[in-house]
Design a protein around this motif. Structure first.
Motif, short mmCIF file in Angstrom:
data_model
loop_
_atom_site.label_atom_id
_atom_site.label_comp_id
_atom_site.label_asym_id
_atom_site.label_seq_id
_atom_site.Cartn_x
_atom_site.Cartn_y
_atom_site.Cartn_z
N THR A 168 0.81 -1.22 0.00
CA THR A 168 0.00 0.00 0.00
C THR A 168 0.84 1.26 0.00
N GLY A 169 2.09 1.15 0.36
CA GLY A 169 2.94 2.32 0.54
C GLY A 169 2.91 2.86 1.96
N ILE A 170 1.95 2.43 2.74
CA ILE A 170 1.76 2.96 4.09
C ILE A 170 2.88 2.51 5.02
N GLY A 171 3.08 1.22 5.13
CA GLY A 171 4.08 0.71 6.07
C GLY A 171 5.48 1.18 5.76
N ILE A 172 5.85 1.16 4.49
CA ILE A 172 7.21 1.54 4.13
C ILE A 172 7.43 3.03 4.34
N SER A 173 6.37 3.84 4.20
CA SER A 173 6.51 5.27 4.48
C SER A 173 6.66 5.51 5.98
N MET A 174 5.95 4.76 6.79
CA MET A 174 6.10 4.88 8.25
C MET A 174 7.53 4.53 8.67
N ILE A 216 14.73 12.10 6.79
CA ILE A 216 13.87 11.59 5.72
C ILE A 216 12.50 12.26 5.81
N ARG A 217 12.03 12.69 4.65
CA ARG A 217 10.68 13.24 4.51
C ARG A 217 10.00 12.42 3.41
N ALA A 218 9.43 11.30 3.84
CA ALA A 218 8.81 10.36 2.90
C ALA A 218 7.35 10.72 2.71
N ALA A 219 6.92 10.77 1.47
CA ALA A 219 5.54 11.11 1.13
C ALA A 219 4.90 9.96 0.38
N LEU A 220 3.79 9.48 0.91
CA LEU A 220 3.00 8.46 0.23
C LEU A 220 2.10 9.16 -0.78
N CYS A 221 2.26 8.84 -2.05
CA CYS A 221 1.51 9.52 -3.10
C CYS A 221 0.75 8.51 -3.96
N TYR A 222 -0.55 8.78 -4.10
CA TYR A 222 -1.40 7.96 -4.95
C TYR A 222 -1.85 8.69 -6.21
N ASN A 223 -1.46 9.97 -6.34
CA ASN A 223 -1.84 10.72 -7.53
C ASN A 223 -0.75 11.74 -7.87
N ILE A 224 -0.86 12.33 -9.05
CA ILE A 224 0.15 13.25 -9.57
C ILE A 224 0.20 14.53 -8.75
N PHE A 225 -0.95 15.07 -8.36
CA PHE A 225 -0.97 16.31 -7.59
C PHE A 225 -0.24 16.15 -6.26
N ALA A 226 -0.48 15.06 -5.57
CA ALA A 226 0.20 14.82 -4.29
C ALA A 226 1.70 14.71 -4.50
N ALA A 227 2.13 14.05 -5.57
CA ALA A 227 3.55 13.92 -5.86
C ALA A 227 4.17 15.29 -6.12
N GLU A 228 3.50 16.11 -6.89
CA GLU A 228 4.01 17.45 -7.17
C GLU A 228 4.12 18.27 -5.90
N MET A 229 3.07 18.27 -5.09
CA MET A 229 3.08 19.08 -3.87
C MET A 229 4.08 18.55 -2.84
N LEU A 246 9.75 9.16 -2.14
CA LEU A 246 8.42 8.93 -2.69
C LEU A 246 8.02 7.51 -2.34
N CYS A 247 6.87 7.34 -1.70
CA CYS A 247 6.37 6.00 -1.38
C CYS A 247 5.16 5.70 -2.24
N LEU A 248 5.14 4.49 -2.75
CA LEU A 248 4.07 4.04 -3.65
C LEU A 248 3.51 2.71 -3.17
N GLY A 249 2.27 2.46 -3.54
CA GLY A 249 1.61 1.20 -3.22
C GLY A 249 1.58 0.29 -4.43
N GLY A 250 2.32 -0.79 -4.38
CA GLY A 250 2.40 -1.71 -5.50
C GLY A 250 1.10 -2.45 -5.79
N ARG A 251 0.23 -2.55 -4.78
CA ARG A 251 -1.04 -3.25 -4.97
C ARG A 251 -2.20 -2.29 -5.21
#
Length: 151
Positions: free
Chosen positions: A67-73, A81-94, A104-109
């Motif tokens: 999900t990206g959640i655990g690895i970001s925690m 480290i300032r890890a950001a879990l992003c599920y969309n382009i706007f969140a990644a940009e911001m 950048l943390c992503l959810g593979g599933r």
């Protein structure tokens, strides 16, 4: 720019896709694993890759679990480290523009490959704006000093 890559078994397939995409973009990376879909614990890989970033071996990181959640925690437990879990382009940009996210943390599933690649591209290309946002980043660093002690 050199990217530290890390994943667990749930993020392995997407990490392999992102590796190929980084190669297409001409972005150097270090793969901290895991290297298969065999079950592993995401904190082990997040920690190794996060330490590489704060030690200057890599400039930023892309970390992936189911999900990206655990690895970001796990990543955010490492000072600097300032890890950001992003599920969309706007969140990644911001996350870059306002928060100067270095992971950048992503959810593979939860992300398809094309959306994940678009998120990665925007995240890699977006600069930090600084200004009033710099003050906020400095406050995060002060929290780290208070919680973890030292400099």
């Amino acid at each position: 720019m050199k990217i530290a890559l890390a994943c667990d078994h749930g993020g392995y397939k997407l990490k392999e896709c992102i590796k190929s995409y980084l190669q297409e973009l001409g972005v150097e990376y270090i793969d901290f694993g895991t290297y298969s879909e065999e079950s592993v614990d995401y904190p082990d890989f997040a920690y190794k890759a996060a330490k590489a970033i704060v030690n200057g071996e890599a400039d930023r990181g892309i970390f992936i679990c189911g999900t990206g959640i655990g690895i970001s925690m796990a990543a955010n437990k490492v000072r600097g480290i300032r890890a950001a879990l992003c599920y969309n382009i706007f969140a990644a940009e911001m996350s870059r523009r306002h928060n100067n996210a270095n992971v950048l943390c992503l959810g593979g599933r939860v992300l398809g490959e094309e959306l994940a690649k678009a998120i990665v591209k925007v995240w890699l290309e977006t600069p930090f704006e600084g200004g009033r946002h710099e003050r906020r980043i400095n406050k995060i660093a002060e929290i780290e000093k208070t919680e973890y002690g030292g400099k």
